[in-house]
Design an enzyme around this catalytic site. Structure first.
Site, PDB file in Angstrom:
ATOM      1  CG  ASP A 148      -8.893  12.389  35.261  1.00  0.00           C
ATOM      2  OD1 ASP A 148      -9.417  11.449  35.899  1.00  0.00           O
ATOM      3  OD2 ASP A 148      -8.730  12.375  34.030  1.00  0.00           O
TER       4      ASP A 148
ATOM      5  CG  ASP B 175       1.464  11.880  32.689  1.00  0.00           C
ATOM      6  OD1 ASP B 175       1.190  10.773  33.208  1.00  0.00           O
ATOM      7  OD2 ASP B 175       2.251  11.996  31.725  1.00  0.00           O
ATOM      8  CB  VAL B 176      -0.952   9.357  37.651  1.00  0.00           C
ATOM      9  CG1 VAL B 176      -2.158  10.115  38.150  1.00  0.00           C
ATOM     10  CG2 VAL B 176      -1.324   8.346  36.575  1.00  0.00           C
TER      11      VAL B 176
ATOM     12  CG  ASN C  30      -9.398   5.405  41.163  1.00  0.00           C
ATOM     13  OD1 ASN C  30      -9.853   4.271  41.303  1.00  0.00           O
ATOM     14  ND2 ASN C  30      -9.858   6.244  40.228  1.00  0.00           N
TER      15      ASN C  30
ATOM     16  CE1 TYR D 206      -6.294  -2.478  34.814  1.00  0.00           C
ATOM     17  CE2 TYR D 206      -6.831  -4.713  35.514  1.00  0.00           C
ATOM     18  CZ  TYR D 206      -7.030  -3.343  35.597  1.00  0.00           C
ATOM     19  OH  TYR D 206      -7.967  -2.855  36.468  1.00  0.00           O
TER      20      TYR D 206
ATOM     21  CE  LYS E   2      -5.126  -1.679  38.225  1.00  0.00           C
ATOM     22  NZ  LYS E   2      -5.237  -0.369  38.919  1.00  0.00           N
TER      23      LYS E   2
ATOM     24  CB  THR F  96     -15.969   2.484  35.376  1.00  0.00           C
ATOM     25  OG1 THR F  96     -15.021   1.602  34.739  1.00  0.00           O
ATOM     26  CG2 THR F  96     -16.200   2.034  36.812  1.00  0.00           C
TER      27      THR F  96
END
Length: 279
Positions: free
Chosen positions: A34, A55-56, A82, A149, A153, A184
């Site tokens: 994370d 940092d993904v 995720n 977004y 996705k 969340t």
């Protein structure tokens, strides 16, 4: 050596944290990856997992997190891609291109990197494995999320299918989950927002209960388990019937941001506040 080990990106909060908790309960060793050091450290300490600041969107960071899992636990059996953000929003004629690109870097490049380096490690070990990508109901229809977004996705779903076909010979399964509105920090932050979301979903979602991170974690837990050994290239929708009812969430929340004269970028639970501009 541990019996099962996993890397979970975005594991410090929300769906990722619930997934880490579920896997730990089932005896898995887990690396939480994370960007948020404070929440990541807290989650790892509470759940008995390891933590890496990642940092993904960075190949070095993702490769390092995969290597950490192998080095620390002797194996990697699952990668859960995720990590996510709300990303760029506003009218398509006003969205900043750098914010659009950043959204795709976090939501799509990260999944590619998780697949690339996770599959390399699994292939080298020769034991197969499972990769689960978090997509969204926003990938399936217009009006269920901001444009960047939703498009990102949708790309995750397409990439999931391509990777499943390519990696099947190595017994590496690749699947996706598509959450609806889940309570969340990314989607619904704070009591007032939860109350508003509950009112919205009472009108839009057939199932009477609000979605919880644990609901999605259970689907992920199935997909990484031996019970899903013949399941690959699939998507599991976890949305309380929202997709079946035809989501039009922008109407319920007062219209699209662009129609309200707003643009900017939502940076999720990274610890960096959103940028909101009025145009």
């Amino acid at each position: 050596m541990t019996e099962r080990a996993a890397l979970v990106t975005g594991g410090a909060s929300g769906i990722g944290r619930a997934t880490v908790a579920l896997l730990r309960e089932r005896g898995w060793s887990v690396v939480v990856a994370d960007l948020n050091r404070a929440t990541g450290t807290a989650a790892a300490e509470e759940l008995g997992a390891s933590f890496s600041v990642v940092d993904v969107s960075s190949e070095d960071d993702v490769a390092g997190a995969v290597a950490r899992c192998v080095d620390e636990f002797g194996r990697i059996d699952a990668v859960v891609n995720n990590a996510g953000v709300g990303g760029a929003f506003g009218s398509l004629t006003e969205i900043d291109v750098d914010e659009w690109d950043w959204t795709f870097a976090v939501l799509v490049r990260s999944v590619f990197l998780g697949i690339k380096h996770g599959a390399r490690a699994m292939r080298a070990a020769g034991n197969g494995g499972a990769i689960v990508n978090t997509a969204s109901v926003a990938a399936k229809s217009g009006g269920a999320g901001p444009q960047a977004y939703s498009a990102a996705k949708a790309a995750v779903l397409n990439l999931t299918r391509s990777a499943a076909e390519e990696l099947a010979a190595d017994r590496i399964r690749v699947n996706a989950v598509c959450p609806g509105l889940i309570v969340t920090p990314l989607a619904v932050d704070g009591a007032a927002a939860q109350e508003k979301a509950a009112a919205v979903m009472a009108r839009r979602q057939p199932w009477p209960d609000m979605g919880r991170p644990e609901d999605v974690a259970e689907a992920i837990g199935f997909l990484v388990s031996d019970g899903a050994r013949f399941v690959t290239g699939e998507e599991i929708t976890v949305d309380g019937g929202l997709t079946a009812a035809g989501p039009r969430m922008h109407e319920a929340y007062g219209g699209r941001p662009g129609e309200r004269g707003l643009t900017g970028v939502n940076r999720g639970s990274t610890g960096v506040p959103p940028t909101i501009r009025r145009v």
